[in-house]
Design a protein around this motif. Structure first.
Motif, PDB file in Angstrom:
ATOM      1  N   PRO A  51      70.144  -4.081  18.706  1.00 57.98           N
ATOM      2  CA  PRO A  51      70.535  -3.394  19.937  1.00 57.98           C
ATOM      3  C   PRO A  51      69.527  -2.379  20.453  1.00 57.98           C
ATOM      4  O   PRO A  51      69.664  -1.878  21.556  1.00 57.98           O
ATOM      5  CB  PRO A  51      71.842  -2.703  19.556  1.00 57.98           C
ATOM      6  CG  PRO A  51      71.754  -2.531  18.078  1.00 57.98           C
ATOM      7  CD  PRO A  51      70.957  -3.695  17.564  1.00 57.98           C
ATOM      8  N   GLY A  52      68.501  -2.083  19.680  1.00 55.15           N
ATOM      9  CA  GLY A  52      67.535  -1.070  20.099  1.00 55.15           C
ATOM     10  C   GLY A  52      67.942   0.280  19.555  1.00 55.15           C
ATOM     11  O   GLY A  52      68.426   0.379  18.432  1.00 55.15           O
ATOM     12  N   SER A  53      67.789   1.333  20.357  1.00 58.49           N
ATOM     13  CA  SER A  53      68.114   2.683  19.896  1.00 58.49           C
ATOM     14  C   SER A  53      68.690   3.517  21.033  1.00 58.49           C
ATOM     15  O   SER A  53      68.077   3.628  22.087  1.00 58.49           O
ATOM     16  CB  SER A  53      66.858   3.369  19.360  1.00 58.49           C
ATOM     17  OG  SER A  53      67.141   4.706  19.032  1.00 58.49           O
ATOM     18  N   PRO A  54      69.845   4.151  20.801  1.00 54.94           N
ATOM     19  CA  PRO A  54      70.405   5.033  21.813  1.00 54.94           C
ATOM     20  C   PRO A  54      69.774   6.424  21.799  1.00 54.94           C
ATOM     21  O   PRO A  54      70.117   7.270  22.603  1.00 54.94           O
ATOM     22  CB  PRO A  54      71.881   5.099  21.436  1.00 54.94           C
ATOM     23  CG  PRO A  54      71.875   4.931  19.951  1.00 54.94           C
ATOM     24  CD  PRO A  54      70.743   3.969  19.673  1.00 54.94           C
ATOM     25  N   LEU A  62      65.738   4.276  25.747  1.00 57.38           N
ATOM     26  CA  LEU A  62      67.095   4.163  25.232  1.00 57.38           C
ATOM     27  C   LEU A  62      67.630   2.762  25.466  1.00 57.38           C
ATOM     28  O   LEU A  62      67.387   2.165  26.508  1.00 57.38           O
ATOM     29  CB  LEU A  62      68.017   5.151  25.949  1.00 57.38           C
ATOM     30  CG  LEU A  62      67.654   6.634  25.890  1.00 57.38           C
ATOM     31  CD1 LEU A  62      68.619   7.424  26.758  1.00 57.38           C
ATOM     32  CD2 LEU A  62      67.682   7.125  24.470  1.00 57.38           C
ATOM     33  N   SER A  63      68.379   2.239  24.508  1.00 63.25           N
ATOM     34  CA  SER A  63      69.072   0.975  24.736  1.00 63.25           C
ATOM     35  C   SER A  63      70.218   0.840  23.742  1.00 63.25           C
ATOM     36  O   SER A  63      70.221   1.455  22.685  1.00 63.25           O
ATOM     37  CB  SER A  63      68.130  -0.228  24.623  1.00 63.25           C
ATOM     38  OG  SER A  63      67.765  -0.466  23.286  1.00 63.25           O
ATOM     39  N   ALA A  64      71.175   0.051  24.135  1.00 64.29           N
ATOM     40  CA  ALA A  64      72.314  -0.306  23.300  1.00 64.29           C
ATOM     41  C   ALA A  64      72.719  -1.715  23.722  1.00 64.29           C
ATOM     42  O   ALA A  64      72.218  -2.230  24.718  1.00 64.29           O
ATOM     43  CB  ALA A  64      73.456   0.676  23.491  1.00 64.29           C
ATOM     44  N   ILE A  79      72.261  -2.488  27.599  1.00 64.01           N
ATOM     45  CA  ILE A  79      72.401  -1.408  28.549  1.00 64.01           C
ATOM     46  C   ILE A  79      71.337  -0.361  28.241  1.00 64.01           C
ATOM     47  O   ILE A  79      70.921  -0.206  27.091  1.00 64.01           O
ATOM     48  CB  ILE A  79      73.812  -0.788  28.540  1.00 64.01           C
ATOM     49  CG1 ILE A  79      74.183  -0.287  27.140  1.00 64.01           C
ATOM     50  CG2 ILE A  79      74.838  -1.772  29.042  1.00 64.01           C
ATOM     51  CD1 ILE A  79      75.488   0.477  27.098  1.00 64.01           C
ATOM     52  N   GLU A  80      70.864   0.282  29.277  1.00 60.50           N
ATOM     53  CA  GLU A  80      69.844   1.318  29.122  1.00 60.50           C
ATOM     54  C   GLU A  80      70.368   2.599  29.748  1.00 60.50           C
ATOM     55  O   GLU A  80      70.205   2.822  30.959  1.00 60.50           O
ATOM     56  CB  GLU A  80      68.553   0.877  29.775  1.00 60.50           C
ATOM     57  CG  GLU A  80      67.959  -0.350  29.123  1.00 60.50           C
ATOM     58  CD  GLU A  80      66.726  -0.881  29.836  1.00 60.50           C
ATOM     59  OE1 GLU A  80      66.430  -0.427  30.960  1.00 60.50           O
ATOM     60  OE2 GLU A  80      66.064  -1.751  29.276  1.00 60.50           O
ATOM     61  N   PRO A  81      71.020   3.452  28.933  1.00 61.46           N
ATOM     62  CA  PRO A  81      71.540   4.700  29.474  1.00 61.46           C
ATOM     63  C   PRO A  81      70.415   5.572  30.009  1.00 61.46           C
ATOM     64  O   PRO A  81      69.267   5.442  29.603  1.00 61.46           O
ATOM     65  CB  PRO A  81      72.195   5.364  28.261  1.00 61.46           C
ATOM     66  CG  PRO A  81      72.280   4.308  27.206  1.00 61.46           C
ATOM     67  CD  PRO A  81      71.251   3.289  27.524  1.00 61.46           C
ATOM     68  N   ASP A  82      70.771   6.463  30.908  1.00 67.49           N
ATOM     69  CA  ASP A  82      69.776   7.399  31.439  1.00 67.49           C
ATOM     70  C   ASP A  82      69.266   8.276  30.309  1.00 67.49           C
ATOM     71  O   ASP A  82      70.012   8.657  29.409  1.00 67.49           O
ATOM     72  CB  ASP A  82      70.392   8.290  32.515  1.00 67.49           C
ATOM     73  CG  ASP A  82      70.761   7.506  33.749  1.00 67.49           C
ATOM     74  OD1 ASP A  82      70.124   6.459  33.997  1.00 67.49           O
ATOM     75  OD2 ASP A  82      71.688   7.934  34.466  1.00 67.49           O
TER      76      ASP A  82
END
Length: 84
Positions: A51-54, A62-64, A79-82
Motif C-alpha cells: 500500500p505504500g506509506s501514509p 503519502l499513499s494508502a 489513495i494519496e492523502p494531502d
C-alpha cells in the motif's frame, strides 16, 4: 513486524520470492510493505499488494490502499492523502 515476508530488504520482491511466499502460506492475496513503495501486481493468480506509506517516510509521497472484495472479485484503489 520489521522486514519483509520475502526475506529481503529490496524495494520490490522478486517473482520467485513472491511465489515462494505464496506457496508457503497458501494465500490468494499477499499484503506486504517495508519499502514504502506502492505496488499492486497479479502473478500466478495471486494479488501482491504494497500500500505504500501514509507517513511519507523515506522521502516518498503519502499513499494508502483500499482493497474491496465483492462477489469473488477484488479491486485495489490507491489513495494519496494531502501532505501534512
Amino acid at each position: 513486524m520489521s522486514g519483509t515476508p520475502f526475506g529481503s530488504t529490496t524495494p520490490t520482491a522478486t517473482p520467485a520470492a513472491r511465489q515462494a511466499a505464496r506457496a508457503e502460506r497458501g494465500a490468494d492475496i499477499v499484503v506486504y510493505g517495508h519499502s514504502h513503495r506502492r505496488e499492486a501486481a497479479v502473478e500466478g493468480g495471486v494479488l501482491y499488494l504494497n500500500p505504500g506509506s501514509p507517513t511519507a517516510s523515506r522521502g516518498r509521497g503519502l499513499s494508502a490502499a483500499i482493497l474491496a472484495m465483492e462477489a469473488g472479485e477484488v479491486a485495489v484503489r490507491f489513495i494519496e492523502p494531502d501532505s501534512p
